[in-house]
Design a protein around this motif. Structure first.
Motif, PDB file in Angstrom:
ATOM      1  N   ALA A 174       0.834  -1.205   0.000  1.00 43.34           N
ATOM      2  CA  ALA A 174       0.000   0.000   0.000  1.00 43.34           C
ATOM      3  C   ALA A 174       0.870   1.258   0.000  1.00 43.34           C
ATOM      4  O   ALA A 174       0.570   2.239  -0.689  1.00 43.34           O
ATOM      5  N   LEU A 175       1.967   1.230   0.764  1.00 42.44           N
ATOM      6  CA  LEU A 175       2.898   2.366   0.754  1.00 42.44           C
ATOM      7  C   LEU A 175       3.523   2.531  -0.633  1.00 42.44           C
ATOM      8  O   LEU A 175       3.679   3.658  -1.129  1.00 42.44           O
ATOM      9  N   TYR A 176       3.866   1.409  -1.242  1.00 50.47           N
ATOM     10  CA  TYR A 176       4.408   1.443  -2.596  1.00 50.47           C
ATOM     11  C   TYR A 176       3.404   2.077  -3.561  1.00 50.47           C
ATOM     12  O   TYR A 176       3.766   2.916  -4.398  1.00 50.47           O
ATOM     13  N   LEU A 177       2.144   1.701  -3.449  1.00 50.96           N
ATOM     14  CA  LEU A 177       1.119   2.246  -4.330  1.00 50.96           C
ATOM     15  C   LEU A 177       0.938   3.745  -4.112  1.00 50.96           C
ATOM     16  O   LEU A 177       0.770   4.511  -5.071  1.00 50.96           O
ATOM     17  N   LEU A 178       0.978   4.189  -2.859  1.00 49.99           N
ATOM     18  CA  LEU A 178       0.831   5.614  -2.558  1.00 49.99           C
ATOM     19  C   LEU A 178       1.956   6.418  -3.203  1.00 49.99           C
ATOM     20  O   LEU A 178       1.710   7.449  -3.848  1.00 49.99           O
ATOM     21  N   VAL A 179       3.190   5.964  -3.008  1.00 47.29           N
ATOM     22  CA  VAL A 179       4.328   6.676  -3.591  1.00 47.29           C
ATOM     23  C   VAL A 179       4.257   6.654  -5.119  1.00 47.29           C
ATOM     24  O   VAL A 179       4.538   7.653  -5.785  1.00 47.29           O
ATOM     25  N   THR A 180       3.840   5.524  -5.667  1.00 47.23           N
ATOM     26  CA  THR A 180       3.789   5.375  -7.123  1.00 47.23           C
ATOM     27  C   THR A 180       2.768   6.320  -7.747  1.00 47.23           C
ATOM     28  O   THR A 180       3.058   6.995  -8.744  1.00 47.23           O
ATOM     29  N   VAL A 181       1.549   6.376  -7.189  1.00 45.74           N
ATOM     30  CA  VAL A 181       0.529   7.235  -7.788  1.00 45.74           C
ATOM     31  C   VAL A 181       0.894   8.709  -7.630  1.00 45.74           C
ATOM     32  O   VAL A 181       0.623   9.534  -8.522  1.00 45.74           O
ATOM     33  N   ALA A 182       1.517   9.067  -6.503  1.00 43.36           N
ATOM     34  CA  ALA A 182       1.934  10.454  -6.303  1.00 43.36           C
ATOM     35  C   ALA A 182       3.033  10.827  -7.302  1.00 43.36           C
ATOM     36  O   ALA A 182       3.010  11.906  -7.909  1.00 43.36           O
ATOM     37  N   TRP A 183       4.015   9.940  -7.461  1.00 37.33           N
ATOM     38  CA  TRP A 183       5.084  10.186  -8.425  1.00 37.33           C
ATOM     39  C   TRP A 183       4.520  10.292  -9.842  1.00 37.33           C
ATOM     40  O   TRP A 183       4.899  11.181 -10.615  1.00 37.33           O
ATOM     41  N   THR A 184       3.622   9.366 -10.184  1.00 35.64           N
ATOM     42  CA  THR A 184       3.053   9.346 -11.532  1.00 35.64           C
ATOM     43  C   THR A 184       2.302  10.630 -11.830  1.00 35.64           C
ATOM     44  O   THR A 184       2.407  11.184 -12.936  1.00 35.64           O
ATOM     45  N   LEU A 185       1.537  11.119 -10.865  1.00 42.92           N
ATOM     46  CA  LEU A 185       0.811  12.371 -11.061  1.00 42.92           C
ATOM     47  C   LEU A 185       1.781  13.515 -11.331  1.00 42.92           C
ATOM     48  O   LEU A 185       1.615  14.279 -12.295  1.00 42.92           O
ATOM     49  N   LEU A 186       2.786  13.667 -10.475  1.00 38.74           N
ATOM     50  CA  LEU A 186       3.751  14.749 -10.640  1.00 38.74           C
ATOM     51  C   LEU A 186       4.481  14.632 -11.974  1.00 38.74           C
ATOM     52  O   LEU A 186       4.650  15.630 -12.698  1.00 38.74           O
ATOM     53  N   GLN A 187       4.893  13.427 -12.310  1.00 36.62           N
ATOM     54  CA  GLN A 187       5.620  13.228 -13.563  1.00 36.62           C
ATOM     55  C   GLN A 187       4.747  13.564 -14.763  1.00 36.62           C
ATOM     56  O   GLN A 187       5.202  14.228 -15.707  1.00 36.62           O
ATOM     57  N   ARG A 188       3.493  13.128 -14.745  1.00 37.18           N
ATOM     58  CA  ARG A 188       2.610  13.385 -15.882  1.00 37.18           C
ATOM     59  C   ARG A 188       2.303  14.867 -16.031  1.00 37.18           C
ATOM     60  O   ARG A 188       2.199  15.382 -17.150  1.00 37.18           O
ATOM     61  N   VAL A 189       2.148  15.561 -14.911  1.00 39.65           N
ATOM     62  CA  VAL A 189       1.892  16.999 -14.974  1.00 39.65           C
ATOM     63  C   VAL A 189       3.090  17.725 -15.597  1.00 39.65           C
ATOM     64  O   VAL A 189       2.936  18.580 -16.479  1.00 39.65           O
ATOM     65  N   LEU A 190       4.297  17.377 -15.155  1.00 41.36           N
ATOM     66  CA  LEU A 190       5.501  18.019 -15.688  1.00 41.36           C
ATOM     67  C   LEU A 190       5.702  17.673 -17.163  1.00 41.36           C
ATOM     68  O   LEU A 190       6.055  18.552 -17.969  1.00 41.36           O
ATOM     69  N   LEU A 191       5.470  16.415 -17.516  1.00 41.10           N
ATOM     70  CA  LEU A 191       5.649  16.021 -18.908  1.00 41.10           C
ATOM     71  C   LEU A 191       4.557  16.598 -19.798  1.00 41.10           C
ATOM     72  O   LEU A 191       4.812  16.889 -20.974  1.00 41.10           O
ATOM     73  N   ARG A 192       3.357  16.784 -19.263  1.00 38.78           N
ATOM     74  CA  ARG A 192       2.282  17.404 -20.050  1.00 38.78           C
ATOM     75  C   ARG A 192       2.643  18.843 -20.395  1.00 38.78           C
ATOM     76  O   ARG A 192       2.298  19.339 -21.474  1.00 38.78           O
ATOM     77  N   ARG A 193       3.332  19.507 -19.471  1.00 37.65           N
ATOM     78  CA  ARG A 193       3.788  20.876 -19.760  1.00 37.65           C
ATOM     79  C   ARG A 193       4.909  20.863 -20.794  1.00 37.65           C
ATOM     80  O   ARG A 193       4.994  21.765 -21.631  1.00 37.65           O
ATOM     81  N   ARG A 194       5.769  19.858 -20.694  1.00 38.64           N
ATOM     82  CA  ARG A 194       6.882  19.772 -21.647  1.00 38.64           C
ATOM     83  C   ARG A 194       6.405  19.313 -23.014  1.00 38.64           C
ATOM     84  O   ARG A 194       6.915  19.777 -24.047  1.00 38.64           O
ATOM     85  N   TYR A 195       5.432  18.416 -23.052  1.00 39.24           N
ATOM     86  CA  TYR A 195       4.886  17.900 -24.306  1.00 39.24           C
ATOM     87  C   TYR A 195       3.372  18.103 -24.309  1.00 39.24           C
ATOM     88  O   TYR A 195       2.606  17.148 -24.134  1.00 39.24           O
ATOM     89  N   PRO A 196       2.912  19.329 -24.479  1.00 35.03           N
ATOM     90  CA  PRO A 196       1.473  19.612 -24.390  1.00 35.03           C
ATOM     91  C   PRO A 196       0.687  18.951 -25.514  1.00 35.03           C
ATOM     92  O   PRO A 196       1.198  18.762 -26.623  1.00 35.03           O
ATOM     93  N   LEU A 197      -0.552  18.611 -25.199  1.00 37.02           N
ATOM     94  CA  LEU A 197      -1.432  18.017 -26.200  1.00 37.02           C
ATOM     95  C   LEU A 197      -2.111  19.122 -26.984  1.00 37.02           C
ATOM     96  O   LEU A 197      -2.420  20.192 -26.468  1.00 37.02           O
ATOM     97  N   GLU A 198      -2.353  18.834 -28.249  1.00 37.28           N
ATOM     98  CA  GLU A 198      -3.070  19.782 -29.077  1.00 37.28           C
ATOM     99  C   GLU A 198      -4.572  19.599 -28.866  1.00 37.28           C
ATOM    100  O   GLU A 198      -5.066  18.468 -28.839  1.00 37.28           O
TER     101      GLU A 198
END
Length: 271
Positions: free
Chosen positions: A242-266
């Motif tokens: 469960a701790l692994y899942l918490l860290v994973t989803v938090a990391w994934t959210l942050l990473q996707r937000v940063l990458l969405r800014r770097r590679y924005p969708l049209e």
């Protein structure tokens, strides 16, 4: 057949387990009894950091798909009665972009074994024939091998365990809600120079199909619900997982937000 008992995989798991417990031992003088849980968090962060190139590849592929979406829709409309021609034109379009419809899939397949091995460390009671020492450790007095559903079923859940599990599961749910809100499918934007908006709206209403299928109410609701499945899973797996899942989803959210800014969708523009 137990896949994790296969000698090469068992040896890999045993080595990863030894590294994890060594790390917990190194952290113990600094953190104390929570060192094993801290090791779980740290190992998860290291693994996710190592998989950043996979996230970048997926973000690039998503950006390409969003850019090609209008052209693909036009091809489907033009060649809807000729599937073979549609397939050729579609592959030619991807070829012009130097990509394929499966871009981003291969990196996902590459990361699957890595994630599988790490996750196994947090759920298997035995590894390579010996007890998983990690699950015998505690986090705020709660064994890392305990699960909320298991404790509730046996009536052995304590107030402290309820608090710990509640915080972890609630954290996963909160991250899921933030993910749903921040990364929800974008609605199409009306083109400013549309010659006849009434006719365009009439055509859209007649077909009943939104320009962006992922933005349809039913699909958006289903995608939102998927974000909370992880929170449900966390109630049935050991606390370490469960701790692994918490860290994973938090990391994934942050990473996707940063990458969405770097590679924005049209955003598709409607007439």
């Amino acid at each position: 057949m137990d896949l994790y008992a296969f000698p090469p995989i068992a040896a890999l798991l045993d080595g990863a387990h030894a590294v994890l417990m060594t790390l917990a031992g190194l952290l113990e003088p600094v953190i104390g009894i929570a060192s094993a849980a801290a090791a779980v968090v740290l190992v998860t962060l290291l693994v996710r950091a190592a998989l950043i190139p996979v996230g970048v590849s997926q973000a690039k592929a998503e950006q390409v798909r969003s850019r090609l979406a209008p052209k693909l829709a036009a091809l489907q409309q033009k060649h809807k009665k000729n599937p073979e021609r549609l397939q050729r034109e579609t592959m030619a379009l991807y070829g012009e972009e130097g990509t394929t419809p499966f871009a981003g899939c291969l990196p996902m397949l590459v990361q699957a074994p890595i994630v599988g091995v790490i996750y196994a460390l947090f759920i298997l009671p035995t590894i390579a024939g010996h007890p998983n020492a990690l699950l015998e450790q505690t986090f705020f007095g709660v064994p890392l091998g305990a699960s909320l559903a298991g404790d509730l079923a046996t009536g052995t859940v304590s107030p402290g365990a309820l608090i710990v599990f509640g915080v972890v599961i609630a954290g996963i749910a909160v991250v899921g809600e933030i993910t749903r809100r921040v990364l929800r499918p974008q609605q199409p934007v009306a083109a400013p120079a549309a010659p006849n908006r009434a006719d365009a709206a009439g055509r859209a209403g007649a077909t009943g199909a939104p320009a962006n299928p992922l933005a349809a109410p039913g699909v958006a609701t289903a995608l939102g619900a998927l974000q909370f499945i992880t929170a449900v899973i966390a109630a049935f797996v050991p606390l370490a997982a469960a701790l692994y899942l918490l860290v994973t989803v938090a990391w994934t959210l942050l990473q996707r937000v940063l990458l969405r800014r770097r590679y924005p969708l049209e955003v598709t523009r409607t007439a």
